[in-house]
Write a protein that holds these residues in place. Structure first.
Motif, mmCIF file in Angstrom:
data_model
loop_
_atom_site.group_PDB
_atom_site.id
_atom_site.type_symbol
_atom_site.label_atom_id
_atom_site.label_comp_id
_atom_site.label_asym_id
_atom_site.label_seq_id
_atom_site.Cartn_x
_atom_site.Cartn_y
_atom_site.Cartn_z
ATOM 1 N N UNK A 23 0.824 -1.210 0.000
ATOM 2 C CA UNK A 23 0.000 0.000 0.000
ATOM 3 C C UNK A 23 0.859 1.260 0.000
ATOM 4 N N UNK A 24 1.983 1.232 0.721
ATOM 5 C CA UNK A 24 2.798 2.438 0.878
ATOM 6 C C UNK A 24 3.794 2.631 -0.265
ATOM 7 N N UNK A 25 4.426 1.555 -0.734
ATOM 8 C CA UNK A 25 5.444 1.658 -1.766
ATOM 9 C C UNK A 25 4.913 1.414 -3.163
ATOM 10 N N UNK A 26 3.857 0.626 -3.271
ATOM 11 C CA UNK A 26 3.362 0.215 -4.576
ATOM 12 C C UNK A 26 4.007 -1.090 -5.006
ATOM 13 N N UNK A 27 3.319 -1.874 -5.844
ATOM 14 C CA UNK A 27 3.840 -3.184 -6.237
ATOM 15 C C UNK A 27 5.129 -3.134 -7.042
ATOM 16 N N UNK A 28 5.323 -2.090 -7.858
ATOM 17 C CA UNK A 28 6.542 -2.033 -8.675
ATOM 18 C C UNK A 28 7.796 -2.001 -7.805
ATOM 19 N N UNK A 29 7.833 -1.117 -6.849
ATOM 20 C CA UNK A 29 9.005 -1.003 -5.987
ATOM 21 C C UNK A 29 9.186 -2.251 -5.130
ATOM 22 N N UNK A 30 8.088 -2.759 -4.590
ATOM 23 C CA UNK A 30 8.185 -3.903 -3.698
ATOM 24 C C UNK A 30 8.592 -5.169 -4.457
ATOM 25 N N UNK A 31 8.061 -5.363 -5.653
ATOM 26 C CA UNK A 31 8.453 -6.519 -6.455
ATOM 27 C C UNK A 31 9.922 -6.445 -6.864
#
Length: 439
Positions: A83-91
Motif C-alpha cells: 500500500x505504501x510503496x506500490x507493487x513495482x518497488x516492492x516486487x
C-alpha cells in the motif's frame, strides 16, 4: 509514492486492454512462479542436500521450512508495504533479495549459509502474491479479478511443476548447485524487467484508471494495523479459516515439496525422476482445481458446502496414499490427481474470509489467511522429518538415510491429523452465500 494515485489524465479516454494488463502483471507472475519453484525444489534434491551437508531428515525438514518461517512472517507487513510503496518497488526489491538468497543457497559451504539463503528467499518471494493481487485490482476490470487471481495460483503451481521432473533431469546433468545458480540469474532478469516495464497504475502508461483504483473505499476506517488484525480475528470465520487451509496445503507441500519423492522411491521402487513426475501431477491437478472451485463456488453462490466436499475428498485421497501401499502406479496416479484437484477447494478460503469481515478489512484478512495457508507446510515439514528420524533403523545408502514404511506412515499421520481437523472445523463456519456479511 502516495497512497492515493493521482487522477488519470482527462484527455485519456481508454481503459487498458487485457493484453496490456497481462503484460504488466506478467512480470509479477514470473516472480511468483520462481517463488513456488524454490518452495518445493528441496523435494527433488533431498538426497543431494542430505549428502552435501551431512544432515538428517529432521535437519533437512528444518532447512526446507526456513523458507516458510520468513514467508509467513512477511505476510501482513507485505500488505502494508504494498500500500505504501506500490507493487513495482516492492516486487523489484523482492526479486533483488530473492536473487541474493538463491546465490547464497547455491554457493553455501555449509548448512548455516544454506539456511540463511532459504530465509532470504522465503521472506522476499512473500511479496509476490499480494503484489499480484494489487496489480490485478489496478490493471483489470473488477469483473476479471477472480479470473486473474486464479491465473496467479496457476502460474505459481507451474513453478512447482518445473521443480519436479524438469529440475530432476537438469540436476542429473548439471548438478544441483549449477541449476540453482541459473534460477538466481532468471530472478535478476525478472527484477530488471519489473523495474523497466511494470507500473502501479494504468495512468502511468497513458491509460485511464479503473474507478476501483481512483477512489478510496468510503467505508474504510482509519484504525491502527494492530487494531485491524485483532478485529479480523474477532470474527468466527476468520479464526476457523486461518487454520483450515493449512491442513490442505500442508499435506500438499509437505508431500510434493519435500518427502513425497523419497517416499515414492522407497515404497514403490521407482526412480527419483518418475517419483518427481507423480508429485508434479499432484500439483498440476491442484493448479486446475483452484480456478474450477473458485468459479463453481461463485456460480452456485455457496462457499461452505463446496469447501466441505473438496476437503473431504482430499482427506480420503491422502488416507489412500498413506495407508494403501499396494496401489499400482496407475492407481496411485489416479488418486494423486483426484486429491490434488479437490485440494483446489482451498482457494475458496480467500473469498469466504473476505465476505466474513467488513470491507475495509479485506486486505488485512487476505494477509491473515495467506499466513494460515503457509503455516501448514511450515509446521508439518520439520515435524514429519522429526518423526522419520525417531523411527530410523540406521540404514544408509550412499551417505543418505533410508527410512522404513512404518516411519513414513507415522510421519504422514501428522498430515492426516491436520486435514481431518480442517474438515471438522469447516462444519463450524458460517455460510456467506457469496455476499458480504452484515456487521
Amino acid at each position: 509514492m502516495k497512497n492515493i494515485p493521482p487522477l488519470a489524465n482527462p484527455a485519456v479516454n481508454s481503459l487498458p486492454p487485457m493484453k496490456a494488463g497481462l503484460f504488466v502483471w506478467g512480470f509479477g507472475a514470473v516472480f511468483y512462479l520462481l517463488g513456488f519453484f524454490h518452495r518445493v525444489a528441496p523435494a527433488v534434491i533431498t538426497g543431494e542436500l542430505m549428502q552435501e551437508f551431512a544432515i538428517s531428515a529432521a535437519a533437512l525438514g528444518n532447512l526446507s521450512a526456513l523458507y516458510f518461517y520468513s514467508y509467513v512472517a512477511m505476510q501482513i507487513p507485505t500488505g502494508i508495504l504494498a500500500d505504501r510503496w506500490g507493487p513495482r518497488r516492492l516486487l523489484t526489491l523482492g526479486t533483488g533479495v530473492a536473487a541474493l538468497g538463491t546465490l547464497m543457497f547455491a554457493l553455501a559451504p555449509g548448512i548455516l549459509w544454506a539456511g540463511i539463503g532459504r530465509l532470504l528467499i522465503g521472506g522476499s518471494v512473500a511479496v509476490a502474491f499480494v503484489c499480484l493481487l494489487k496489480l490485478a485490482a489496478n490493471w483489470f476490470a473488477p469483473s476479471r479479478f477472480a479470473l486473474v487471481s486464479g491465473l496467479a495460483l496457476f502460474c505459481g503451481i507451474m513453478g512447482a511443476v518445473f521443480a519436479g521432473t524438469p529440475l530432476r533431469l537438469f540436476v542429473d546433468i548439471f548438478g544441483w548447485r549449477s541449476v540453482v545458480l541459473f534460477s538466481a540469474a532468471i530472478t535478476v532478469l525478472a527484477g530488471v524487467g519489473t523495474w523497466l516495464f511494470v507500473r502501479d497504475y494504468p495512468h502511468e502508461k497513458g491509460f485511464k484508471d479503473f474507478l476501483i483504483t481512483a477512489k478510496p473505499a468510503a467505508s474504510h476506517k482509519k484504525t491502527g494495523y494492530i487494531a485491524d488484525i485483532i478485529q479480523v480475528f474477532s470474527y468466527r470465520n476468520t479464526l476457523l479459516l486461518f487454520i483450515i487451509p493449512g491442513g490442505i496445503v500442508g499435506c500438499l507441500l509437505t508431500f510434493s515439496g519435500l518427502w513425497g519423492v523419497p517416499y515414492l522411491t522407497t515404497m514403490h521402487g521407482i526412480s527419483p525422476a518418475k517419483a518427481a513426475s507423480l508429485t508434479s501431477a499432484l500439483l498440476v491437478a491442484w493448479a486446475v482445481g483452484g480456478p474450477v472451485f473458485g468459479w463453481l463456488s461463485d456460480k452456485l453462490k455457496n462457499r461452505k458446502r463446496l469447501y466441505l466436499t473438496g476437503c473431504a475428498v482430499a482427506a480420503a485421497g491422502w488416507i489412500a496414499i498413506v495407508y494403501l501401499p499396494n496401489l499400482s502406479l496407475v492407481q496411485l496416479l489416479f488418486v494423486l490427481l483426484i486429491t490434488g484437484f479437490f485440494s483446489g477447494s482451498m482457494i475458496i478460503s480467500f473469498a469466504f474470509a473476505k465476505e466474513s469481515v467488513p470491507p475495509y478489512l479485506a486486505g488485512t484478512v487476505s494477509g491473515v489467511i495467506n499466513m494460515g495457508v503457509m503455516m501448514g507446510p511450515m509446521i508439518l515439514q520439520p515435524l514429519v522429518g522429526l518423526a522419520l528420524d525417531r523411527l530410523w533403523t540406521g540404514e544408509v545408502l550412499a551417505g543418505i538415510r533410508i527410512y522404513s514404511a512404518i516411519a513414513y506412515r507415522t510421519g504422514f499421520t501428522l498430515m492426516l491429523a491436520w486435514i481431518l481437523l480442517s474438515l471438522l472445523l469447516l462444519l463450524f463456519t458460517r455460510e456467506t452465500g457469496c455476499r458480504q456479511m452484515p456487521h
